[in-house]
Design a protein around this motif. Structure first.
Motif, PDB file in Angstrom:
ATOM      1  N   ALA A  83     -70.691  12.948  36.229  1.00  0.00           N
ATOM      2  CA  ALA A  83     -70.272  13.142  34.842  1.00  0.00           C
ATOM      3  C   ALA A  83     -71.423  13.086  33.840  1.00  0.00           C
ATOM      4  O   ALA A  83     -71.231  13.350  32.656  1.00  0.00           O
ATOM      5  CB  ALA A  83     -69.230  12.083  34.469  1.00  0.00           C
ATOM      6  N   VAL A  84     -72.614  12.751  34.314  1.00  0.00           N
ATOM      7  CA  VAL A  84     -73.760  12.592  33.408  1.00  0.00           C
ATOM      8  C   VAL A  84     -74.672  13.809  33.507  1.00  0.00           C
ATOM      9  O   VAL A  84     -75.022  14.242  34.602  1.00  0.00           O
ATOM     10  CB  VAL A  84     -74.540  11.304  33.750  1.00  0.00           C
ATOM     11  CG1 VAL A  84     -75.806  11.194  32.900  1.00  0.00           C
ATOM     12  CG2 VAL A  84     -73.661  10.079  33.559  1.00  0.00           C
ATOM     13  N   SER A  85     -75.055  14.329  32.362  1.00  0.00           N
ATOM     14  CA  SER A  85     -75.973  15.480  32.336  1.00  0.00           C
ATOM     15  C   SER A  85     -77.376  15.014  31.965  1.00  0.00           C
ATOM     16  O   SER A  85     -77.563  13.936  31.393  1.00  0.00           O
ATOM     17  CB  SER A  85     -75.499  16.514  31.314  1.00  0.00           C
ATOM     18  OG  SER A  85     -75.651  16.000  29.994  1.00  0.00           O
ATOM     19  N   MET A  86     -78.337  15.847  32.280  1.00  0.00           N
ATOM     20  CA  MET A  86     -79.715  15.560  31.881  1.00  0.00           C
ATOM     21  C   MET A  86     -79.809  15.503  30.357  1.00  0.00           C
ATOM     22  O   MET A  86     -80.570  14.720  29.800  1.00  0.00           O
ATOM     23  CB  MET A  86     -80.666  16.610  32.456  1.00  0.00           C
ATOM     24  CG  MET A  86     -80.795  16.546  33.967  1.00  0.00           C
ATOM     25  SD  MET A  86     -81.604  15.050  34.560  1.00  0.00           S
ATOM     26  CE  MET A  86     -83.318  15.586  34.544  1.00  0.00           C
ATOM     27  N   ARG A  87     -79.026  16.303  29.691  1.00  0.00           N
ATOM     28  CA  ARG A  87     -79.007  16.310  28.224  1.00  0.00           C
ATOM     29  C   ARG A  87     -78.557  14.942  27.682  1.00  0.00           C
ATOM     30  O   ARG A  87     -79.116  14.433  26.707  1.00  0.00           O
ATOM     31  CB  ARG A  87     -78.084  17.425  27.728  1.00  0.00           C
ATOM     32  CG  ARG A  87     -78.238  17.744  26.267  1.00  0.00           C
ATOM     33  CD  ARG A  87     -77.486  19.011  25.892  1.00  0.00           C
ATOM     34  NE  ARG A  87     -77.962  20.195  26.591  1.00  0.00           N
ATOM     35  CZ  ARG A  87     -79.039  20.905  26.259  1.00  0.00           C
ATOM     36  NH1 ARG A  87     -79.760  20.540  25.228  1.00  0.00           N
ATOM     37  NH2 ARG A  87     -79.388  21.969  26.937  1.00  0.00           N
ATOM     38  N   GLN A  88     -77.552  14.332  28.337  1.00  0.00           N
ATOM     39  CA  GLN A  88     -77.098  13.001  27.907  1.00  0.00           C
ATOM     40  C   GLN A  88     -78.195  11.951  28.112  1.00  0.00           C
ATOM     41  O   GLN A  88     -78.376  11.068  27.270  1.00  0.00           O
ATOM     42  CB  GLN A  88     -75.865  12.579  28.701  1.00  0.00           C
ATOM     43  CG  GLN A  88     -74.585  13.292  28.312  1.00  0.00           C
ATOM     44  CD  GLN A  88     -73.470  12.939  29.273  1.00  0.00           C
ATOM     45  OE1 GLN A  88     -73.455  13.391  30.417  1.00  0.00           O
ATOM     46  NE2 GLN A  88     -72.559  12.106  28.815  1.00  0.00           N
ATOM     47  N   ILE A  89     -78.889  12.051  29.221  1.00  0.00           N
ATOM     48  CA  ILE A  89     -79.975  11.103  29.492  1.00  0.00           C
ATOM     49  C   ILE A  89     -81.061  11.261  28.431  1.00  0.00           C
ATOM     50  O   ILE A  89     -81.544  10.271  27.873  1.00  0.00           O
ATOM     51  CB  ILE A  89     -80.552  11.311  30.911  1.00  0.00           C
ATOM     52  CG1 ILE A  89     -79.480  10.996  31.965  1.00  0.00           C
ATOM     53  CG2 ILE A  89     -81.793  10.445  31.128  1.00  0.00           C
ATOM     54  CD1 ILE A  89     -79.843  11.431  33.384  1.00  0.00           C
ATOM     55  N   ALA A  90     -81.416  12.500  28.129  1.00  0.00           N
ATOM     56  CA  ALA A  90     -82.444  12.760  27.121  1.00  0.00           C
ATOM     57  C   ALA A  90     -82.028  12.199  25.763  1.00  0.00           C
ATOM     58  O   ALA A  90     -82.831  11.572  25.063  1.00  0.00           O
ATOM     59  CB  ALA A  90     -82.709  14.261  27.031  1.00  0.00           C
ATOM     60  N   LYS A  91     -80.767  12.405  25.405  1.00  0.00           N
ATOM     61  CA  LYS A  91     -80.267  11.906  24.122  1.00  0.00           C
ATOM     62  C   LYS A  91     -80.371  10.386  24.063  1.00  0.00           C
ATOM     63  O   LYS A  91     -80.775   9.814  23.053  1.00  0.00           O
ATOM     64  CB  LYS A  91     -78.818  12.356  23.916  1.00  0.00           C
ATOM     65  CG  LYS A  91     -78.236  11.921  22.599  1.00  0.00           C
ATOM     66  CD  LYS A  91     -76.813  12.411  22.439  1.00  0.00           C
ATOM     67  CE  LYS A  91     -76.233  11.905  21.133  1.00  0.00           C
ATOM     68  NZ  LYS A  91     -74.826  12.243  20.989  1.00  0.00           N
ATOM     69  N   GLU A  92     -80.004   9.731  25.159  1.00  0.00           N
ATOM     70  CA  GLU A  92     -80.063   8.270  25.227  1.00  0.00           C
ATOM     71  C   GLU A  92     -81.497   7.761  25.050  1.00  0.00           C
ATOM     72  O   GLU A  92     -81.726   6.731  24.414  1.00  0.00           O
ATOM     73  CB  GLU A  92     -79.497   7.801  26.573  1.00  0.00           C
ATOM     74  CG  GLU A  92     -79.334   6.319  26.708  1.00  0.00           C
ATOM     75  CD  GLU A  92     -78.178   5.754  25.895  1.00  0.00           C
ATOM     76  OE1 GLU A  92     -78.232   4.545  25.615  1.00  0.00           O
ATOM     77  OE2 GLU A  92     -77.243   6.491  25.534  1.00  0.00           O
ATOM     78  N   VAL A  93     -82.456   8.492  25.603  1.00  0.00           N
ATOM     79  CA  VAL A  93     -83.860   8.090  25.530  1.00  0.00           C
ATOM     80  C   VAL A  93     -84.482   8.486  24.193  1.00  0.00           C
ATOM     81  O   VAL A  93     -85.429   7.863  23.723  1.00  0.00           O
ATOM     82  CB  VAL A  93     -84.653   8.718  26.703  1.00  0.00           C
ATOM     83  CG1 VAL A  93     -86.146   8.435  26.592  1.00  0.00           C
ATOM     84  CG2 VAL A  93     -84.121   8.199  28.031  1.00  0.00           C
ATOM     85  N   GLY A  94     -83.924   9.533  23.582  1.00  0.00           N
ATOM     86  CA  GLY A  94     -84.473  10.004  22.313  1.00  0.00           C
ATOM     87  C   GLY A  94     -85.547  11.056  22.477  1.00  0.00           C
ATOM     88  O   GLY A  94     -86.472  11.153  21.664  1.00  0.00           O
TER      89      GLY A  94
END
Length: 195
Positions: free
Chosen positions: A31-42
């Motif tokens: 359910a997690v995308s690379m885009r979500q990870i990037a957003k979380e990291v900033g």
């Protein structure tokens, strides 16, 4: 593409792994995308690929890191005594080590199905190394007459499954301290192996 302001490889790489760990544990790998990870990291999504080739590699590295830390910590523990002393140390070590890493434990067991064949094989080698350490204790106990176990491999898997259960229900500040829980589990394992 220019590096995002404030981004630094020594900082961003660990932040990406930490964000992926939390998101995978909370929502599940699929359910997690690379885009979500990037957003979380900033950072921008494309920046993630400076640190990992893809999401699969990120999952594998998280699992591999957990297993290598587990094996190293067990290897560093010096326990002298018979098989019963060794088994008690293993039980308490397993609970204590894993209670400090709930997200890593969740991912290590629940996301195996999402590894590709090659990565799964790599993690299985590490898992077997840990299982083999416990099974050797059980075999030594059977050989010395300390334990009565009809099948040490099944007993190994059963003990690890029992110990992993602690992570699903134990809460700090509850009725029992972690030390008391370790003691209860040691008694259950001791009885299970006929010690």
């Amino acid at each position: 593409m220019a590096r995002t302001q404030g981004s630094h490889s020594g900082i961003t790489g660990p932040r990406i792994r930490e964000a992926a760990l939390q998101l995978f544990a909370q929502h599940g790998y699929a359910a997690v995308s690379m885009r979500q990870i990037a957003k979380e990291v900033g950072v921008q999504a494309g920046a993630l690929y400076n640190y990992t080739p893809d999401k699969q590699s990120l999952l594998f590295r998280l699992m591999e890191s957990h297993m290598r830390e587990l094996l190293a910590a067990w290897g560093d523990l010096v326990v002298e005594g018979d098989a019963a002393v060794q088994l008690e140390a293993f039980v308490k070590f397993h609970i204590r080590f894993h209670m400090q890493r709930p997200d890593e434990v969740f991912i290590a067991y629940m996301e195996l199905r999402n590894l590709n064949e090659e990565n799964f094989a790599g993690i299985e080698v590490l898992r077997r190394s840990y299982e083999d350490a416990l099974e050797q204790i059980l075999k030594d106990g059977v050989a010395s007459g300390c334990f009565r176990i009809p099948d040490t491999k099944i007993a190994t898997l059963a003990v690890i499954a029992m110990l992993n259960g602690v992570m699903t229900w134990y809460r700090s500040g509850g009725r029992l301290s972690l030390e008391e829980v370790e003691g209860v589990y040691w008694e259950m394992v001791r009885n299970a192996v006929g010690a």
